[in-house]
Structure formats: structure tokens, C-alpha cells
Design an enzyme around this catalytic site. Structure first.
Site, PDB file in Angstrom:
ATOM      1  N   GLY B  42     -28.055   9.206   3.931  1.00  0.00           N
ATOM      2  CA  GLY B  42     -26.948   9.640   4.609  1.00  0.00           C
ATOM      3  C   GLY B  42     -25.961   8.210   4.426  1.00  0.00           C
ATOM      4  O   GLY B  42     -26.120   7.283   3.639  1.00  0.00           O
ATOM      5  N   LEU B  43     -24.867   7.980   5.081  1.00  0.00           N
ATOM      6  CA  LEU B  43     -23.852   7.134   4.903  1.00  0.00           C
ATOM      7  C   LEU B  43     -24.642   5.944   5.175  1.00  0.00           C
ATOM      8  O   LEU B  43     -24.538   4.732   4.395  1.00  0.00           O
ATOM      9  CB  LEU B  43     -22.756   7.178   6.118  1.00  0.00           C
ATOM     10  CG  LEU B  43     -21.871   8.170   6.003  1.00  0.00           C
ATOM     11  CD1 LEU B  43     -20.692   8.188   6.778  1.00  0.00           C
ATOM     12  CD2 LEU B  43     -21.000   7.996   4.620  1.00  0.00           C
ATOM     13  N   GLY B  45     -27.758   4.760   4.829  1.00  0.00           N
ATOM     14  CA  GLY B  45     -28.889   4.704   3.962  1.00  0.00           C
ATOM     15  C   GLY B  45     -28.604   4.658   2.538  1.00  0.00           C
ATOM     16  O   GLY B  45     -29.082   3.880   1.811  1.00  0.00           O
ATOM     17  N   SER B 284     -13.695  21.163  14.696  1.00  0.00           N
ATOM     18  CA  SER B 284     -12.850  19.608  14.979  1.00  0.00           C
ATOM     19  C   SER B 284     -12.024  19.284  15.980  1.00  0.00           C
ATOM     20  O   SER B 284     -11.468  20.312  16.674  1.00  0.00           O
ATOM     21  CB  SER B 284     -11.821  19.354  13.797  1.00  0.00           C
ATOM     22  OG  SER B 284     -11.265  18.176  14.070  1.00  0.00           O
ATOM     23  N   ARG B 337     -14.643  13.385  25.168  1.00  0.00           N
ATOM     24  CA  ARG B 337     -15.649  14.643  24.989  1.00  0.00           C
ATOM     25  C   ARG B 337     -16.560  14.907  26.042  1.00  0.00           C
ATOM     26  O   ARG B 337     -16.612  16.065  26.312  1.00  0.00           O
ATOM     27  CB  ARG B 337     -16.480  14.389  23.783  1.00  0.00           C
ATOM     28  CG  ARG B 337     -15.942  14.067  22.474  1.00  0.00           C
ATOM     29  CD  ARG B 337     -16.747  13.741  21.157  1.00  0.00           C
ATOM     30  NE  ARG B 337     -15.817  13.958  19.724  1.00  0.00           N
ATOM     31  CZ  ARG B 337     -16.264  13.679  18.750  1.00  0.00           C
ATOM     32  NH1 ARG B 337     -17.628  12.999  18.514  1.00  0.00           N
ATOM     33  NH2 ARG B 337     -15.554  13.767  17.777  1.00  0.00           N
ATOM     34  N   GLU B 453     -27.012   6.154  12.935  1.00  0.00           N
ATOM     35  CA  GLU B 453     -27.457   6.909  14.305  1.00  0.00           C
ATOM     36  C   GLU B 453     -28.727   6.654  14.773  1.00  0.00           C
ATOM     37  O   GLU B 453     -28.963   6.928  15.842  1.00  0.00           O
ATOM     38  CB  GLU B 453     -27.359   8.304  14.039  1.00  0.00           C
ATOM     39  CG  GLU B 453     -27.107   9.086  15.203  1.00  0.00           C
ATOM     40  CD  GLU B 453     -26.686  10.726  14.998  1.00  0.00           C
ATOM     41  OE1 GLU B 453     -26.214  11.180  13.778  1.00  0.00           O
ATOM     42  OE2 GLU B 453     -26.900  11.325  16.169  1.00  0.00           O
TER      43      GLU B 453
END
Lengths: 223, 666, 256
Positions: B42-43, B45, B284, B337, B453
Site C-alpha cells: 500500500g502507500l 509499503g 466521502s 467523525r 496504519e
């Protein structure tokens, strides 16, 4: 530069280039053939004179060699591409509905091309071969009477049907081929691509229609 | 075990610079002899693999998907924060740092967050240089938008596909190194064990998912970039394959697991529509800029709507309860959130929910359509426009802003959100908790690093919108490549790591045994059945709000479920073939342990902070009550066999630059 | 809804596959197509759905289930990603089908995408095309020039973005009667040729990527446009023309 010979794109460039050249040829060919609509002895002589010019003028001869080469190249390249395309999918889908995403002509350029090739061979043996190698009579002005051969050939409804059907095939071939060739050559822009497409559709209707009218006209007026 | 977070000395804004200048380096010739394994593409890795390879290390990159480009970072919609201050609205590194610490409810490390804010600007430069097509204005310069409760516009975006564009950027950098032979890619491979030699991480056992074969891979360091564990809830916005197994294996090997109970529940997702549901789709957060959230004021109306007797559009204004505007007049529909999610749950639990299941609230664009319609009519100079004209104009404006999201909603639900309000409900989205790491991103196992993450480090108890992408890339491009050198400097004479050692042998045997055990279970229930049951327990007891009694009950239920799983799970096929059910079983087995630890952590943390809301700790008005005196620490769990036996180690959080305040959005 | 499924089953890369018929019931219109397959697989596992030849659950690629990862890949009722437009298989919902319908489900079929099992294919050919040049050669120093130092016309940035939204699912190859990968390859070439960052490697990139594409065994483009129609991200055919142009230009001007 080797990319312009060996690559898949190169094969497409050549396909497009020869195709577009043959489109030009069609225009010239039709323009000449329109003389068949001129009635009487006058038309006959004019057409035969034109035929002589076309077979003897050195520039035209060069052009005709280029045309033959283009046809040959277009055919061989087409076969090579088709074989490669078949190889790219060794196993077909059990159930496929390509009509949902593309038009019939675009998927059947090979089939249409084969019909056209068969037509070209027929057409050449009917007229060009006779003109070139046959012993044809001469007309009142002393020209080889190709006009007479044409008139005689299209007395036969079978010939007329073969010619008309073949023109339909050419029309379909051009319907996709004309604008596709431009895209293959990389000529594409949102401002003029729609114009090219429209011109292509017009071309693919008008040119074959013009050709097809000749046998029909001859058949209707001479029999 | 004593924790050393290795936070450098000196003033906050000099720490990273000083640290970089002082840590040890590995010279280029030696880098060629050092191997690094990176789990995940991912971003975090992909960027780490690419950067480490550029520096000269030999990298082996692993992903379970068929291509590194499929990692779930790709699904991030909104954007990426960076303190560029291009909009000249007073943004700064400090402000981004401050917003992040505050947004995280003061449960993150100051030094780490400051570094994140510091390198955020490099990320944008780097991505643009890679050809990432960020949104631009007509002058050709980068555009920004505002996001989630902060007061500046610092979010860079590429329509609703920012994660995709950033990941493809990192993937392209990775691809470049693969083509150079500096990275060897192992796709459709899953890491199934970390191998330690003399206490240091020295390699992994990986499973080739296509053939089922186990492979041994040795390396001088192992980097986990394996993402979060939100799928412990079964239903989440994570991808189906997202899993917590790599992190959990690390935990079993002695890496401390921090703040596992800090889970982010995103308020605007498409509600569950049936028991067959496999995942939840996020809408979103930007929709809350213009949409108003409401439920009926009267229970009878809610009931009638649920039964399909009443349409929401038929309910007059005075019978609607715009509960966020009512409760939080200052921030209204734009509260963070965690606050928005809890408020929705509160209304639905009280019986005001609106879809068939009663687990949904409305997100209504009717008034935005009217407002924009009138504006547009004025702009176009229409005199006395008809109501229809205003509505049509308004719809056009809304379509230009949110068209693709509305389309997505309609595709999934079959409802047209221009005509009837959207229905939304909170869903699990991100996990702030993760492996404990020091300032160098190294876990408590030497040689084992965790990025993105998968670590716990930067978001505290709640993550701000558009910050996950920032952290993933910061870790992978700009932090780990430097800090890993400090560790690897000891390894320049080690030579290649042999995989013939007893440690590798044992690790492999253990995996074989474990797999055999799974295959030999009695075969009564599918893996998904267990996963769904676990998810339900977690959602009910360790979801948006938690209490001691429920958490204790959940721990017991999970223990029972776990025992039943090992006894009765049904796995078809064989070990030595492509067998997705078997792979899934391995992941669910880990979730069945991790879930229990999450409950234990939630039970232990006797306060409400960010995404962690303990019903026992709230104000009279139902707002979260933090306890800075007793709980300003990172909980770090040490593996002791059963999750319930895990040992708690505390890393105290020291705030030298920020004053702790109660978050208020009233 | 009750449905008849005809699904391609194939044990592994070497075995011969066949279409196998399954009956599924109690499908609701709100289910996604993949959730319907989940129901099928649960049924096969529990024995509720008859699986005469004992193939077991159907293997299929899927991950994000929100239409962005590009993993899901089913050829449904004669079209990649089924009858919907601008959707991936995971975004296709059962309300597109009617009760009693027979649905054909097959894997992508192309020499360059060999089947691994059932509906799962190996698409790493796409990765290798990108590795051949689908990147800008810039190291991650963090010291590149400021992001705003080089303004890019909005039009170009937007066009580059549109090309860059490709998810690499392979529907273009599956849809193309020639199994051509032109849409995929051209989308990346177009993206980088529209941006100043891509300029230094512009010629080399297109030549290398086309070379790799050819080596992988994809077919040739005949501009049928099927790829673009079936593309879940609606990548434009314009990109193919652009790549044709780029390649021609590169071959005529490059010093290599």
C-alpha cells in the site's frame, strides 16, 4: 526506427496507410468509371480512350503498381494481424455478446476484406486481365473496346448481383476502416475527429453507391 | 519489559533534523549486502520498498493481492493533508501538528506527530514529481479543499480518487525498482510467520497462495506495512482481504500491540441492507459540507417510514429532527467523525432510525439544492424564477460538486438521491491502534519495523480526515528509509541470512501443524459464519460505545467462539492448492484473538477518548469524558498466550508543547 | 429471485475446464453480484447447492468491493463486468437481472492472462508493462522542486487524471476480440505524456511499454471501441490514438 517495422503498432500503421491510399484510389477509379454513364458512341469512345490512357501513361502505371502493392500489403498485413489476434485468445468464451459493445463491421473487417479480395480477383479477371492480355476488338476510333466488355458483362444479372453485393461489403469495410485508419495514425482530436468520422460515413456510402450504380445502370439500359 | 521510545532531545521543531543528523548510516557499498523484507504494497509499503531500493538495499516486497497496485490505500477518496499553506490561510507545520494531536484527543506522541507534519510538504513535492495528477486551478497551480473540522484548506486531492492516484504513484516508483532488479516482488504471497534469530527479526515464512507452498525468506530487517485490522468487525469499509494477521503474528513474536481499542467509525457510509452483506461502502466525508442529517421527531413517523407507509419527502420541516444542528450548533453537520457517528447511533438506538432495519439516518440535500438554485438563478439573472427552475438549477450545482458520489449511491441502493434523501449509517473505517513503535518506527522486536496504519503512532484516539494517506507516505518515503539505517548499521558484517537454521525450520513446522489443525477440524460451519459472529460481537460491544459489562461478556463470547472455531470450522479443498477458504481461515483465527485483546484494552481504558467511548464516562449531556490524569498513556500489550492474559505496559504521553483541553464542538 | 448459473470451473492452470450449472435461490435485488457468488459458495460449502463434480467453492478474485482495486474480473452474460456500464463486477447489483434468468460467468480469456483457477487469472502482464516504463524516474529524496514551481494547465492535468483513473482490471483485454492491451497501456502513456514531469522519458517510455505489451502476447488494436465501452472507469479511446501518435513520433524523432 525498428519500431516502425516489427512492433504491433507498426503493422497497424501500414494497414492504415495502405488503407487510406486505397481510399484515394477508389476516388480516382470511380471518377473514371463515371464516364460509363455517358450514353452512345461518344461515351464509348471517351471511356476507351480513358482506358488506354490508364494502361499506358507512365505515371498512372507507377500508381497502379503502388496500388497493387498496397492491396497486397494490406492483405498480407491483415492476415498476419488476424493470425496474431487469434493467437492472443486461444480459448474463446462459451458465451459472448460483442454486439453490446461494438458495431458489427468493426469486428468483421477480416471477413469483409476477404469478400473484397475475392471481388478484386473477379473484377481484375473480368476487365483488367482482358484489357491487358486478352485480344479485344477495337472501337470506331481505334481504341481497344473495354466499354463493350463492360456492357456485355453487366447484361448478366449474376454479375450485377456480385458487383452490388461486393460494393456493400466495401461500404461496410470503409464504414469502420476510414476513421479507424486516422485513429491508428494518431490523428485524433476532439475538434476534428467527429468530422473525420462523419466524412468516413459519407465516403463509405457515396463511393460504393457510385460504383454499384454502374452495373445497375448498364443492366437496366442495355437489356 | 522497559520501553524506550527513543524520542530525540531538543526543541520539538529540531528533533527530527537533529535525529537525522545523528543517527548512524550504512554506506552505499554495504547497503548492497543488506536485505530488507517489506510486507504489504500500500502507500506505506510501496513507498518504503521503492525508497529502500533506491538507497541500495535489496528489497523483497510481498502482497497477497495479484498486483501491488490493488492494496486498499487505493480506495481512499478525500485527499491528503500537507502544511503547504498555498492558500495563504495561516496554515503551518505547527498548526497541522496541533490539529492532529487535538483531533486525536491527546493520545498521540507529540514528537511523532510533529515530524509527520514536517515531512507532509515533501510528500506533495514528491508526488507531483512522480506525475500524480492532483486537482489544479485554472492558473495551473494545485488546488486545495477543507476537510473534517479544521479551519484551513490544506487537503490536496484528485477528485474522489486521491488514494488511487497516490498509490499508483508509489506503485510506479516500486515498478521502477522492480525493473532494475532492486526489488523482487512476491505477489499472491502472504506472510504467515515472522522468524526471529537471537531475538532479532531475521526473516519470514511466506505462503504462495497459488500453490499453497511455504517459502522461507531471510533478511536483515522486516518491515510491516500491512494495514489496519478493521475487518475484525467483518463489516467495514476495508477490502475483503484486509487483515490483521501480519501485525498479530508480530505480536505473538513479542511485538507490543498498542491501543487496540482505538477504532474509527466513519459516519457516512451506505447502511447495511441484509445479512448477505459483505462490506460497507463509504460516502466521502465531503458530503457533510452540504447535506443535512436528520431523523423524524416523532417515533410514529419513523415507524411509518420503516414500514414504507410514509416517504421522507412528505414529512414537513417541523417534524424533522436535525439532531447534529440541535446538539452542536457551532459545528452542526461538520462535527468530527467520532461525534457524528455516536450521535447517529444514539438516535437509532432510541428508535428513530429510518431504513427497514432501523439502522440509518437521512443525509438530505434538499435545502442545499434550494440554496444553490437561488444563487445560480441570481447569477444567471433570472427574474422571478419558478420553484421548478430553482430546483433544476440547484440540482445541477449539486451534481457538479458530488455527481460521482450520487451516482455511486444510486448504483448501490437503486435510490435517486436528488429526489429522496440519502440514507447513511456509521461503519468501521480505520484503526488508530496497532503495533507499538519507537521514534525509528521499530517495534519492540529488534529488526521488526511497522509503518502506516499497522503502527499506532500518529493518530491517537481519532484520526482526522485526509491524514491516513499522509502518514502512510511519510513513513514509507521519508521516515523509515532514514531510521532503518540506524539499526542496519550493525549488520554490515552479518552476511546473508541463512534460511536453513533451526529457527526457520521450527517456524515452518509450526505453520504446517497449525494449518493441518485447521484442515482437520470437524467441518460444521464455514469460516464466514465465524467471522460474521465475531463481527457482530465486536460491533455490539466494542463498537461506537462500550461499557464494562458488555466488554466482559464479549471477551467471554469470543473465547467460546474461538474454541468452537478450532473445533468445528469447515475448510474445503487441500493445503497444496489455491484455496481462498483456507487463507481466510488463517486470518479469522487471528482476528478471533485480536478481537479479544481489543475488548480487554477497551475495558482497561476507563475513560472516553476519540473513537473509544465508554458509557460510564460521559457528561450529563452525553459527551465524551477524557481522563488525562490517569489515562494519558499509550497502552502497550505484551503477548502472554491467551489475549486475556496479555500484560499491560504503559508509555506515558508527555505534552510539552500543547495544552490538554476538552474537545468541544458545541 | 431464483437463478441458474453457468460457471467456468477449472481446477488449476493445467487442467481442462468446463461450464458447470448451479441453481441459486433467495437472491435479493439489493445484493451485489459478488454477494450473490458468496451465497453460491456458502451453498456449495454447506451442501445446500448441488455441486455434482465436487469442485468446491468457486474461486474468484475480489478485494475492495467498491470498484477501485481492479481485482474483480468476471465475464458475465457475454460482457466483462456484466451488463452494467461504468461498473466493476462488485458494483453490479442483482436488480439488473430478472427472476429465472440464466447467467453465464467466465474468466477473462487471453493468452496473456492465464487461468489460475476457475475465474481467477494471472494479470501480472500488466505489472510488467508498467515496469517497462510506466513511471517517472525520480528518486524519493524529498528535495524535488516545490510542487507549485511548475504550473500545469488545468486541461492537461484533468486529461492526465482521467487517463490515470485506470484500475488495471483487464476488462479492456477481456472485451477486445483481439485481446489487445492497448487501452491499458495507452492510458499510462497518455497520462505521463500530458504532464511536464513525463517529458524527459517520453520517447523511451512509449517504445519500451509497447515492446513489453507485444512480448506479453496481447493482440492488436482494431479500434472496435469495445474496451472503452466496457471499461468500468470509462477510459477514453482517445488515449489509444494518443499512444499511436506518441509511438510514431518517438520512432521518427528518437535518437535511439
Amino acid at each position: 526506427m525498428s519500431g516502425l517495422i516489427k512492433s504491433s503498432l507498426a503493422k497497424k500503421y501500414w494497414m492504415a496507410a495502405t488503407g487510406l491510399f486505397l481510399c484515394l484510389f477508389l476516388v480516382g477509379h470511380l471518377a473514371g468509371n463515371l464516364q460509363l454513364f455517358i450514353p452512345g458512341e461518344e461515351g464509348k469512345i471517351q471511356f476507351n480512350e480513358y482506358a488506354k490512357f490508364m494502361t499506358t501513361n507512365p505515371i498512372v502505371r507507377v500508381l497502379s503498381i503502388v496500388t497493387f502493392a498496397s492491396v497486397l500489403f494490406h492483405v498480407i498485413d491483415g492476415i498476419i494481424l488476424t493470425v496474431a489476434n487469434k493467437k492472443a485468445r486461444p480459448q474463446n468464451y462459451a458465451y459472448s455478446k460483442p454486439s453490446k459493445n461494438s458495431i458489427w463491421t468493426s469486428r468483421n473487417m477480416g471477413v469483409l476484406g476477404t469478400i473484397i479480395l475475392a471481388f478484386i480477383i473477379t473484377h481484375l479477371s473480368n476487365f483488367w486481365y482482358k484489357m491487358k492480355f486478352g485480344s479485344l476488338p477495337v472501337d470506331s476510333a481505334g481504341y481497344t473496346d473495354l466499354h463493350g466488355v463492360v456492357m456485355e458483362a453487366f447484361q448478366s444479372p449474376i454479375y450485377v448481383i456480385i458487383y452490388v453485393v461486393s460494393m456493400v461489403a466495401i461500404g461496410f469495410h470503409l464504414w469502420h476502416g476510414f476513421s479507424s485508419a486516422f485513429k491508428t495514425m494518431g490523428v485524433s482530436h476532439k475538434s476534428y475527429t467527429p468530422l473525420i468520422e462523419k466524412a468516413g460515413y459519407a465516403f463509405s456510402v457515396i463511393i460504393p453507391l457510385g460504383f454499384a450504380l454502374i452495373p445497375i445502370y448498364v443492366f437496366l439500359t442495355n437489356s | 519489559m522497559k520501553l524506550d521510545s527513543k524520542i530525540p532531545e531538543g526543541p520539538l521543531d529540531k528533533k527530527w533534523t537533529n535525529h537525522k543528523s545523528n543517527i548512524r548510516l550504512v554506506n552505499p557499498a554495504n547497503k548492497r549486502n543488506i536485505d530488507v523484507i517489506v510486507i504489504g504494497t500500500g502507500l506505506a509499503g510501496a513507498s518504503a520498498s521503492a525508497s529502500l531500493a533506491e538507497m541500495g538495499y535489496n528489497v523483497k516486497a510481498f502482497c497477497f493481492q495479484d498486483s501491488p497496485r490493488r492494496a486498499h490505500s487505493i480506495a481512499a477518496q478525500g485527499g491528503i493533508n500537507a502544511a503547504k499553506n498555498y492558500q495563504n490561510d495561516g496554515d503551518s507545520v505547527y498548526r497541522l501538528f496541533y490539529d492532529t494531536v487535538k483531533g486525536g484527543d491527546y493520545r498521540s506522541r507529540e514528537a511523532n506527530v510533529y515530524r509527520l507534519a514536517e515531512v507532509s510538504t515533501n510528500i506533495i513535492d514528491q508526488c507531483v514529481a512522480q506525475g500524480v495528477p492532483f486537482a489544479r486551478d485554472y492558473g495551473g497551480l494545485l488546488d486545495n479543499r477543507s476537510f473534517g473540522g479544521v479551519q484551513v484548506s490544506r487537503t490536496f486531492y484528485a477528485k474522489g480518487q486521491t488514494g488511487q492516484q497516490l498509490l499508483l504513484g508509489a506503485y510506479s516508483a516500486l515498478s521502477r525498482q522492480i525493473s532494475k532488479g532492486k526489488v523482487k516482488l512476491y505477489n499472491r504471497h502472504e506472510m504467515v510467520e515472522i522468524v526471529k534469530v537471537d531475538g532479532k527479526a531475521r526473516g519470514i515464512i511466506a505462503k504462495n497462495l497459488v500453490t499453497g507452498e511455504l517459502e522461507r525468506h531471510g533478511a536483515h530487517a522486516v518491515v510491516l506495512a500491512s494495514g489496519g485490522y478493521g475487518n475484525v468487525f467483518f463489516l467495514s469499509t476495508n477490502a475483503m482481504g484486509s487483515n490483521g494477521s501480519a501485525a498479530w503474528k508480530a505480536h505473538r513474536q513479542g511485538a507490543l500491540f498498542s491501543n487496540p481499542c482505538f477504532t474509527q467509525i466513519h459516519p457516512t457510509c451506505i447502511p447495511v441492507s441484509g445479512t448477505y452483506q459483505s462490506k460497507l461502502t463509504l460516502m466521502s466525508e465531503s458530503l457533510r459540507n452540504d447535506g443535512r442529517i436528520w431523523v423524524p421527531k416523532e417515533k410514529e413517523d419513523a415507524e411509518a417510514i420503516r414500514q414504507g407507509k410514509l416517504k421522507p419527502t412528505d414529512l414537513p420541516e417541523e417534524k424533522r429532527d436535525y439532531y447534529l444542528e440541535r446538539r452542536y450548533p457551532a459545528f452542526g453537520n461538520l462535527v468530527p467523525r467520532d461525534v457524528a457517528s455516536r450521535a447517529a447511533k444514539e438516535r437509532c438506538d432510541a428508535g428513530y432510525g429510518v431504513n427497514k432495519t432501523g439502522q440509518a439516518v437521512y443525509l438530505d440535500f434538499a435545502s442545499a439544492i434550494q440554496r444553490y438554485g437561488k444563487e445560480e438563478a441570481a447569477v444567471q439573472g433570472l427574474k422571478n424564477p419558478s420553484a421548478q427552475e430553482i430546483t433544476d438549477l440547484g440540482k445541477k450545482v449539486v451534481a457538479s460538486k458530488y455527481g460521482n458520489l450520487f451516482q455511486m449511491y444510486e448504483k448501490i441502493t437503486g435510490d435517486n438521491p436528488y429526489q429522496t434523501p440519502m440514507m447513511i449509517f456509521p461503519a468501521v473505517h480505520y484503526t488508530m491502534g496497532g503495533l507499538w513503535v519507537d521514534y525509528n518506527l521499530m517495534t519492540s522486536v529488534p529488526g521488526l519495523f511497522a509503518t502506516g496504519e499497522s503502527n499506532f503512532s500518529d493518530h491517537g484516539a481519532n484520526r482526522l480526515g485526509a491524514s491516513a494517506l499522509m502518514q502512510g507516505l511519510a513513513d514509507g518515503y521519508f521516515v523509515l528509509p532514514y531510521t532503518i539505517g540506524d539499526y542496519l548499521a550493525d549488520d554490515i558484517r552479518t552476511g546473508p541470512i541463512s534460511t536453513d537454521s533451526k529457527e526457520f525450520e521450527d517456524a515452518e513446522n509450526e505453520i504446517v501443524e497449525r494449518t493441518q489443525k485447521l484442515m482437520n477440524a470437524k467441518g460444521k460451519h464455514s469460516v464466514d459464519e465465524y467471522h460474521k459472529k465475531l463481527g457482530l460481537i465486536m460491533w455490539n460491544e466494542c463498537g461506537m460505545s462500550r461499557n464494562a459489562e458488555g466488554l466482559k461478556k464479549a471477551m467471554k463470547e469470543i473465547q467460546e467462539l474461538r474454541a468452537d472455531f478450532w473445533e468445528n470450522v469447515k475448510i474445503p479443498g487441500n493445503i497444496n492448492e489455491y484455496n481462498p477458504e483456507l487463507d481466510k481461515a488463517g486470518r479469522v483465527a487471528d482476528f478471533l484473538e485480536l478481537g479479544e485483546l481489543m475488548c480487554k484494552d477497551a475495558l482497561e481504558r476507563e475513560e472516553s477518548a476519540g473513537g473509544h467511548f465508554r458509557e460510564e464516562h460521559q457528561t450529563e449531556e452525553g459527551e465524551a469524558k477524557r481522563d488525562d490524569e490517569n489515562y494519558a498513556f499509550v497502552s502497550c500489550w505484551n503477548y502472554k498466550g491467551n489475549p486475556s492474559d496479555a500484560e499491560l505496559i504503559k508509555e506515558d504521553l508527555v505534552f510539552e508543547n500543547i495544552e490538554l483541553k476538552t474537545r468541544s464542538y458545541k | 429471485m431464483n437463478l441458474t448459473l453457468k460457471v467456468w470451473r477449472q481446477q488449476n492452470a493445467d487442467s481442462k475446464g468446463e461450464m458447470v450449472t448451479y441453481k441459486v435461490s433467495d437472491i435479493t435485488p439489493d445484493m451485489s453480484f459478488l454477494e450473490m457468488i458468496d451465497v453460491l459458495n456458502e451453498g456449495i460449502l454447506s451442501g445446500d447447492i448441488e455441486d455434482k463434480q465436487n469442485y468446491g467453492p468457486v474461486a474468484f478474485d475480489h478485494d475492495c468491493r467498491e470498484g477501485i482495486c481492479g481485482m474483480c474480473s468476471m465475464y458475465i452474460n457475454g460482457e466483462p463486468h456484466g451488463p452494467g456500464r461504468a461498473v466493476t463486477t462488485c458494483q453490479l447489483h442483482m436488480r439488473e437481472f430478472s427472476d429465472g434468468e440464466t447467467i453465464y460467468i467466465e474468466p477473462w480469456r487471453a493468452k496473456a492472462f492465464p487461468i489460475i483457477k476457475d475465474l481467477v487469472t494471472d494479470r501480472s502482464a500488466f505489472d510488467r508493462i508498467i515496469q517497462a516504463g510506466g513511471y517517472v524516474s525520480v528518486n524519493t529524496s524529498g528535495n524535488t522542486q516545490d510542487a507549485n514551481a511548475l504550473p500545469i494547465p488545468k486541461e492537461n492535468a484533468d486529461a492526465a487524471f482521467d487517463a490515470a483513473t485506470c484500475i488495471g482490471c483487464g476488462a479492456c483485454v477481456a472485451a477486445c476480440k483481439n485481446s489487445s492491451a492497448m487501452l491499458f497501456t495507452s492510458a499510462k502513456v497518455a497520462q505521463l505524456s500530458l504532464l511536464p514531469q513525463g517529458e524527459p522519458e517520453r520517447e523511451k517510455r512509449v517504445m519500451d511499454m509497447v515492446k513489453q505489451m507485444d512480448e506479453e502476447g496481447f493482440g492488436n488494436c482494431t479500434n472496435t471501441g469495445a474496451c472503452s465501452v466496457e471499461c468500468p472507469k470509462e477510459i477514453s479511446l482517445e488515449n489509444i490514438a494518443r499512444m499511436n501518435r506518441e509511438f510514431l513520433r518517438a520512432n521518427l524523432t528518437s535518437s535511439k
